[in-house]
Write an enzyme that holds these catalytic residues in place. Sequence first.
Site, PDB file in Angstrom:
ATOM      1  N   ASP A   1       1.218  -1.937  -2.304  1.00 32.11           N
ATOM      2  CA  ASP A   1       0.566  -1.010  -3.284  1.00 32.11           C
ATOM      3  C   ASP A   1       0.733   0.496  -2.615  1.00 32.11           C
ATOM      4  OD1 ASP A   1      -1.146   0.515  -5.077  1.00 32.11           O
ATOM      5  OD2 ASP A   1      -2.834  -0.807  -5.049  1.00 32.11           O
TER       6      ASP A   1
HETATM    7  C1  BGC Z   1      -3.211   1.715  -7.242  1.00 34.51           C
HETATM    8  C2  BGC Z   1      -2.279   0.838  -7.943  1.00 34.51           C
HETATM    9  C3  BGC Z   1      -1.384   1.954  -8.481  1.00 34.51           C
HETATM   10  C4  BGC Z   1      -0.715   2.831  -7.347  1.00 34.51           C
HETATM   11  C5  BGC Z   1       0.282   3.703  -7.704  1.00 34.51           C
HETATM   12  C6  BGC Z   1      -2.704   2.690  -6.347  1.00 34.51           C
HETATM   13  O1  BGC Z   1      -3.950   3.334  -5.690  1.00 34.51           O
HETATM   14  O2  BGC Z   1      -4.103   0.606  -6.460  1.00 34.51           O
HETATM   15  O3  BGC Z   1      -2.788   0.169  -9.023  1.00 34.51           O
HETATM   16  O4  BGC Z   1      -0.365   1.148  -8.928  1.00 34.51           O
HETATM   17  O5  BGC Z   1      -1.599   3.358  -6.728  1.00 34.51           O
HETATM   18  O6  BGC Z   1      -0.411   4.769  -8.643  1.00 34.51           O
END
Ligand code: BGC
Length: 756
Positions: free
Chosen positions: A233
Amino acid sequence: MNHQTTDANEASTESLSLKEKAALLSGRDFWSAAPVPGVPSIVMVDGPHGVRRQEGTADNLGFHSSMPSTCFPPGTALGSSWDPDLVEEVGRALGREARALSVNVLLGPAINIKRSPLCGRNFEYLSEDPLVTGVLGAAYVRGVQSQGVGASVKHFAANNQETDRMRVSSDVDERTLREIYFPAFERVVRDSDPATIMCSYNRINGTYASENRWLLTDVLRTEWGFRGAVVSDWGAVSNRIAALKAGLDLEMPGTDGATVAEVIAAVEDGSLASEYVDASAARIAALQRRTALGDDETAFDADEHHALARRAAASSIVLLRNENNTLPLQPGNAVAVLGEFAAKPRYQGGGSSHVNATRVDVPLDELRRALGEDRVHYAPGYGSAGTVSNAALLRTEATDLARGADISIVFVGLEEKEESEGFDRANLDLPADHVALIQAVASVSARTVVVLSNGGVVILEPWHDRVDAIVEGWALGQAGGGAIADVLTGRTNPSGRLAETIPCRLNDTASFINFPGEAGHVRYGEGVLVGYRFHETVGVPARYPFGHGLSYTTFSYSNLSARSVGLDEATVEVTVTNTGDRVGADVVQMYVGAPAGPVRTPARELRAFRKVTLDPGESRTVTFDLDRRAFAYYDITDHRWAVTPGRYSIEVGRSSRAITSRSTITLDGDAGRPSPLSLTSTVEEWFTHPVVGPLLIEGITASLTEEQRQAAEGMQDGLKMAYSMPMNQFAKFPGVTIPLESLHQLIEASKEPSFQ
Ligand code: BGC
């Protein structure tokens, strides 16, 4: 270490230098992986319900704008459709848009379980139930990947809250992980071969998901056979070397070369074996090949996708209450539409999933189009936060309209800023001025319909009994306005079912006393009793149970039959009939209840479902094939799925509460497959073991005189008191004395393959 790469993968990266391979393992920038010779860059963007492709300033929290794309119904809505075919179709359209916007990997689906209704991202998630989540998640991945675009299944694992999400340790026992929080990921991996899995921010039992080798390699790759790449993530890596060793291939976003340098240094000083870098680099190269785009991608058809978004939204709406057939609206009715959400719809949530919609349907306009301008009158009833100094006036204006109408439709719900990534909700209440509007309208209106717009569930108690109909309109995506009009007017017969329980009070929810945790830990103390599993087992009433949802027609079930087949498998059949006078879709829900056994199991668990569309009077027989897992619990002692021998109930119903047909089957389970014994197995386990028990008794009694034998028989009941003792203690007791050597022989006997 485990080499999961194929020769072909190795071949494409073997000519790369260490520096190039290390460069592949960390993002180039916010949204792309670094290109190296022979491996072009991969673009990865959110997800899940639209393609959020940014051209200018990049961010993952939804602050900066992105290119227009279709905002399909978010997970909370799609989950309520219970329709894998529909979700796959949405997935195909998302994949198509991703290609058109030059995106190789779409960051979705988000398949975390809704452990608490307070979770700020519940609007992105599908259900509180692992089966619904897994079946729909797999359909989404199939759809997206059918277009040659990779999916990223997130957030693995036990990421069920936003509070302290980047540090908190989700303290969960293994059985609960295996039965509740893993199965959706497992199903998606096994059924639809996702290109990537995104590991979550949080720790699991103290270890960051990104550094958890058991999670990312042993379970994900070795047990489930995952073949794709693991992506972090955004910002989830705290120790790059530990993460690489755990099986995390790609760190996102990049760190301006800092972690690439760390990886190179670690290989050079011998603290990181180069095989880790080789394996991960090969996986990223394979991901690039698998998701490569052409140079000539064409635009997507925005009209066609909007129409699909409308159909999907209409299938996701749940009709909660409909006293005296208040809905659908009758032609010619004078309708008062009240509440600002009718004119300024709430249709998605905040954070990384935020989509720049190609257009937005307005419920009020759609109702006017469907019913005639002159039949529909509108008053805002409340104002957007911060603009209201005249709340009472707005309400009076609304009640004046309601008084003169045949029927009032009140639009209420939660604002987008209330439900977002990054924080959880503090309570389940609607805003006070929305509740006040419902109460005021209900006291003067001939009939009152409430349309809810919310990502996570809200409490309905204070006003529930005063209104005639309630439509759960979720966050429905950009075409939600049209979909709501379709359902209210009867153009679409509602067929959504709750994929999460609506409780009477927050205090009635299973995780209430353990959410969102304290001092850096959140204890999943409710274990497997999540959502309806808790309500049904403990007997805590819910306002609307999991699986509930009404239709403008009626359905009945008959001829439920269940028979066991093979080794602890079963086939279940049931006939569903549309007993009303219009076409409609029903969701046949099949639950299983296990007999008492060594672990406490929920009263019932959803084990199969199917959505079927039936003409008036039409019947269809639905067949479910249940595999062994439908009856199994996870045995943490032996690290395997185990089936308790005995009678299982097979139940079909309209919800987890309203069971209408029941049958039973008897399974042999693991009766003939006892666990191998050890010195610390209990006296009971030793004496009741089908092979060892008789040998043990024979061995003990053989050395006794006739008199001693008779005395021992008299003491049989007394042995029960010693049942919980570990055998190694019992065997040493004066008067018992079983030689250690004999115990070891018996342990070997308990391991005989025929008994495993
Ligand atoms: C989120 C993810 C997301 C990623 C990219 C993170 O803060 O938890 O779900 O895909 O950011 O935007």
